[in-house]
Design a protein around this motif. Structure first.
Motif, mmCIF file in Angstrom:
data_model
loop_
_atom_site.group_PDB
_atom_site.id
_atom_site.type_symbol
_atom_site.label_atom_id
_atom_site.label_comp_id
_atom_site.label_asym_id
_atom_site.label_seq_id
_atom_site.Cartn_x
_atom_site.Cartn_y
_atom_site.Cartn_z
ATOM 1 N N LYS A 199 -27.754 56.094 -46.809
ATOM 2 C CA LYS A 199 -27.437 57.070 -47.865
ATOM 3 C C LYS A 199 -27.471 56.409 -49.244
ATOM 4 N N GLN A 200 -26.912 55.212 -49.328
ATOM 5 C CA GLN A 200 -26.926 54.485 -50.604
ATOM 6 C C GLN A 200 -28.363 54.176 -51.046
ATOM 7 N N GLN A 260 -29.987 57.420 -52.311
ATOM 8 C CA GLN A 260 -29.520 57.789 -53.649
ATOM 9 C C GLN A 260 -30.124 56.886 -54.708
ATOM 10 N N TRP A 301 -33.926 57.669 -55.121
ATOM 11 C CA TRP A 301 -34.163 58.936 -55.815
ATOM 12 C C TRP A 301 -33.865 58.786 -57.311
ATOM 13 N N SER A 302 -32.806 58.054 -57.644
ATOM 14 C CA SER A 302 -32.477 57.813 -59.053
ATOM 15 C C SER A 302 -33.585 57.004 -59.739
#
Length: 168
Positions: free
Chosen positions: A87-88, A91, A94-95
């Motif tokens: 998940k990290q 994220q 995507w950033s």
């Protein structure tokens, strides 16, 4: 027709330059001209740069996200740690994807518009485009941050331009 074994004419050097013949210029086809017209459009260049920047950001985010060493609880199982790390990474990638896409789009658009306005293809366009990109990307931090972003990205852009030696 001249015979290849004939003696050279009076006044000629007698050298045979058939090995260094100049080939005729090939004119571009209509399809090639249309393709050049499409790629000379600033909107097309900008969107393509944004998409490629997003792809680069996605890959960099995945790579750098995998290198993060998150602080996890000793109570987390191996599966929970894997899910948390995935998940990290998602994220972060995507950033980075969004940031690099905007950066590529803004830089390419600014450089293209400046180049068309100045009707020159040189390093000055790169410096101004870098300033616009750096200033706009850091504008949320206030005027001081925008000025520092402008100077920093312009300097970085010119150094990269000189390193690749695109405009000589």
């Amino acid at each position: 027709m001249a015979d290849a074994n004939a003696e050279p004419a009076v006044g000629s050097s007698g050298t045979n330059e058939s090995g260094t013949q100049i080939e005729p210029i090939r004119m571009p086809t209509i399809e090639e001209i249309r393709a050049q017209d499409v790629w000379n459009n600033c909107a097309v260049k900008s969107v393509a740069s944004g998409v490629m920047g997003g792809g680069l950001g996605l890959m960099m985010g995945l790579f750098l996200g995998a290198l993060d060493n998150p602080i996890t609880n000793d109570t987390m199982t191996g599966r929970q740690q894997f899910v948390f790390t995935a998940k990290q990474m998602g994220q972060r990638s995507w950033s980075s994807c969004k940031t690099f896409a905007v950066m590529g789009l803004v830089f390419s658009a600014a450089e293209c518009v400046i180049e068309k306005a100045r009707a020159k293809h040189d390093t000055t366009n790169t410096a101004f485009a870098g300033c616009v990109t750096g200033g706009s990307m850091s504008a949320r931090g206030g005027p001081k941050a925008a000025c520092i972003g402008c100077a920093g990205f312009a300097t970085f852009s010119v150094l990269i331009e000189k390193f690749f030696d695109r405009h000589t």
